[in-house]
Design an enzyme around this catalytic site. Structure first.
Site, mmCIF file in Angstrom:
data_model
loop_
_atom_site.group_PDB
_atom_site.id
_atom_site.type_symbol
_atom_site.label_atom_id
_atom_site.label_comp_id
_atom_site.label_asym_id
_atom_site.label_seq_id
_atom_site.Cartn_x
_atom_site.Cartn_y
_atom_site.Cartn_z
ATOM 1 N N LYS A 1 13.091 -59.562 27.679
ATOM 2 C CA LYS A 1 13.468 -59.735 26.272
ATOM 3 C C LYS A 1 14.934 -60.171 26.143
ATOM 4 O O LYS A 1 15.259 -61.061 25.371
ATOM 5 C CB LYS A 1 13.254 -58.427 25.474
ATOM 6 C CG LYS A 1 11.811 -57.956 25.447
ATOM 7 C CD LYS A 1 11.615 -56.787 24.492
ATOM 8 C CE LYS A 1 12.353 -55.516 24.894
ATOM 9 N NZ LYS A 1 11.888 -54.923 26.159
ATOM 10 N N ARG B 1 10.007 -44.755 30.880
ATOM 11 C CA ARG B 1 10.137 -45.803 29.849
ATOM 12 C C ARG B 1 8.843 -46.590 29.695
ATOM 13 O O ARG B 1 8.484 -46.996 28.586
ATOM 14 C CB ARG B 1 11.306 -46.742 30.206
ATOM 15 C CG ARG B 1 12.654 -46.071 29.962
ATOM 16 C CD ARG B 1 13.771 -46.778 30.675
ATOM 17 N NE ARG B 1 14.009 -48.108 30.191
ATOM 18 C CZ ARG B 1 14.481 -49.100 30.939
ATOM 19 N NH1 ARG B 1 14.753 -48.897 32.218
ATOM 20 N NH2 ARG B 1 14.687 -50.269 30.409
ATOM 21 N N ARG C 1 10.474 -50.159 17.811
ATOM 22 C CA ARG C 1 9.809 -49.617 18.999
ATOM 23 C C ARG C 1 8.762 -48.571 18.639
ATOM 24 O O ARG C 1 8.165 -47.983 19.527
ATOM 25 C CB ARG C 1 10.853 -48.968 19.912
ATOM 26 C CG ARG C 1 11.223 -49.806 21.136
ATOM 27 C CD ARG C 1 12.323 -49.071 21.841
ATOM 28 N NE ARG C 1 12.471 -49.332 23.231
ATOM 29 C CZ ARG C 1 13.368 -50.163 23.747
ATOM 30 N NH1 ARG C 1 14.122 -50.892 22.966
ATOM 31 N NH2 ARG C 1 13.499 -50.255 25.043
ATOM 32 N N ARG D 1 17.372 -55.010 38.897
ATOM 33 C CA ARG D 1 18.097 -55.503 37.717
ATOM 34 C C ARG D 1 19.513 -54.942 37.655
ATOM 35 O O ARG D 1 19.741 -53.758 37.831
ATOM 36 C CB ARG D 1 17.353 -55.117 36.445
ATOM 37 C CG ARG D 1 18.129 -55.577 35.207
ATOM 38 C CD ARG D 1 17.274 -55.631 33.987
ATOM 39 N NE ARG D 1 17.075 -54.310 33.399
ATOM 40 C CZ ARG D 1 16.463 -54.126 32.233
ATOM 41 N NH1 ARG D 1 15.973 -55.154 31.576
ATOM 42 N NH2 ARG D 1 16.307 -52.912 31.766
ATOM 43 N N ARG E 1 21.855 -50.119 35.574
ATOM 44 C CA ARG E 1 21.723 -49.148 34.493
ATOM 45 C C ARG E 1 21.144 -47.840 35.027
ATOM 46 O O ARG E 1 20.259 -47.859 35.870
ATOM 47 C CB ARG E 1 20.775 -49.699 33.424
ATOM 48 C CG ARG E 1 21.399 -50.742 32.565
ATOM 49 C CD ARG E 1 20.392 -51.473 31.712
ATOM 50 N NE ARG E 1 19.412 -50.621 31.049
ATOM 51 C CZ ARG E 1 18.571 -51.058 30.114
ATOM 52 N NH1 ARG E 1 18.598 -52.319 29.746
ATOM 53 N NH2 ARG E 1 17.711 -50.243 29.561
HETATM 54 P P1 AMP Z 1 16.640 -51.316 26.205
HETATM 55 O O1 AMP Z 1 17.940 -51.881 26.644
HETATM 56 O O2 AMP Z 1 16.032 -52.067 25.048
HETATM 57 O O3 AMP Z 1 15.676 -51.106 27.338
HETATM 58 O O4 AMP Z 1 16.974 -49.855 25.616
HETATM 59 C C1 AMP Z 1 17.557 -48.859 26.418
HETATM 60 C C2 AMP Z 1 17.346 -47.497 25.797
HETATM 61 O O5 AMP Z 1 17.971 -47.449 24.504
HETATM 62 C C3 AMP Z 1 15.884 -47.134 25.533
HETATM 63 O O6 AMP Z 1 15.237 -46.612 26.681
HETATM 64 C C4 AMP Z 1 16.063 -46.083 24.450
HETATM 65 O O7 AMP Z 1 16.511 -44.841 24.971
HETATM 66 C C5 AMP Z 1 17.199 -46.661 23.613
HETATM 67 N N1 AMP Z 1 16.667 -47.561 22.568
HETATM 68 C C6 AMP Z 1 16.792 -48.906 22.487
HETATM 69 N N2 AMP Z 1 16.184 -49.383 21.405
HETATM 70 C C7 AMP Z 1 15.637 -48.330 20.766
HETATM 71 C C8 AMP Z 1 14.866 -48.164 19.590
HETATM 72 N N3 AMP Z 1 14.487 -49.223 18.837
HETATM 73 N N4 AMP Z 1 14.493 -46.904 19.236
HETATM 74 C C9 AMP Z 1 14.855 -45.846 19.973
HETATM 75 N N5 AMP Z 1 15.559 -45.928 21.104
HETATM 76 C C10 AMP Z 1 15.963 -47.149 21.510
#
Ligand code: AMP
Length: 216
Positions: A17, A173, A92, A131, A162
């Site tokens: 994404k 996740r 989400r 990654r 990360r």
């Molecule tokens: P990402 O970089 O999109 O994989 O997001 C990393 C982490 O941020 C996720 O595993 C969640 O803990 C938090 N996060 C990101 N977007 C959301 C969202 N829309 N709602 C809740 N938590 C989020």
């Protein structure tokens, strides 16, 4: 001036994404709103939001809606009406999707397309294991060996892994994605705006498919 595209990029962690968002924002000159990037920046800066989100992120679970929704919707609403945007990582869950729909509707707006990048689970695990992201601009990179770990091509920043890309958090996740986020596919399919794109292939090939779907 023509109305800019309003897109949601949807898919599991590791679907690409972030990478596809960068290519699409460059191509269509869109604002990019990434909830994950926003949380990570706050974490780096040690803000109250970052401190609040930290534990949830490290465990690989969603940050509570009470924290997330206001922050993201405030960003979305602040984008000029004629400008397009890409939402990456938001919504989400169903509540976030409903709140987004409501917030856009109050300004007579809506999402044009929800692009679902569909990637198989073995491929997700492989990608997330290799990654790294840029400390400065959050650009993601997937490497096969440490020798490929160079500075960020965009801003020269240092690359790091990360905490939530470690195996335990990755597994969590993916489960969270299946249980909380995947039901949104039905939500958006019913609204007639879902675009399914197979995502196991190269970055360029997946990008080509997305562009072909957006410019039929
Ligand atoms: P990402 O970089 O999109 O994989 O997001 C990393 C982490 O941020 C996720 O595993 C969640 O803990 C938090 N996060 C990101 N977007 C959301 C969202 N829309 N709602 C809740 N938590 C989020």
């Amino acid at each position: 001036m023509a109305q800019g595209l309003r897109l949601v990029l949807f898919g599991p962690p590791g679907a690409g994404k972030g990478t596809q968002s960068q290519l699409l924002t460059d191509r269509y000159k869109l604002a990019h709103v990434s909830s994950g990037d926003l949380f990570r920046k706050n974490l780096q800066q040690g803000t109250p939001l970052g401190i609040r989100a930290k534990e949830f992120m490290a465990q690989g679970v969603l940050v509570p809606d009470e924290v997330t929704i206001d922050i993201i919707l405030t960003e979305v609403i602040s984008i000029n009406t004629e400008d397009g945007f890409i939402l990456d990582g938001f919504p989400r869950n169903t509540r976030q999707a409903l709140e987004l729909e409501g917030a856009l509707a109050t300004r007579s707006r809506g999402v044009d397309h929800v692009v679902h990048i569909d990637v198989s689970e073995p491929e997700l695990v492989r990608r997330l294991g290799g990654r790294y992201i840029c400390w400065g601009c959050q650009a993601p990179y997937t490497v096969e060996t440490d020798a490929e770990l160079q500075a960020c091509e965009r801003c020269g920043g240092e690359l790091y892994q990360r905490e939530d890309d470690r195996p335990d958090a990755v597994k969590r996740r993916i489960v969270v994605y299946r249980e909380e986020t995947l039901p949104l596919l039905t939500f958006y399919r019913e609204r007639g705006i879902l675009v399914d794109v197979p995502g196991d292939d190269t970055i360029d090939e997946v990008n080509r498919r997305i562009v072909a779907a957006l410019e039929p």
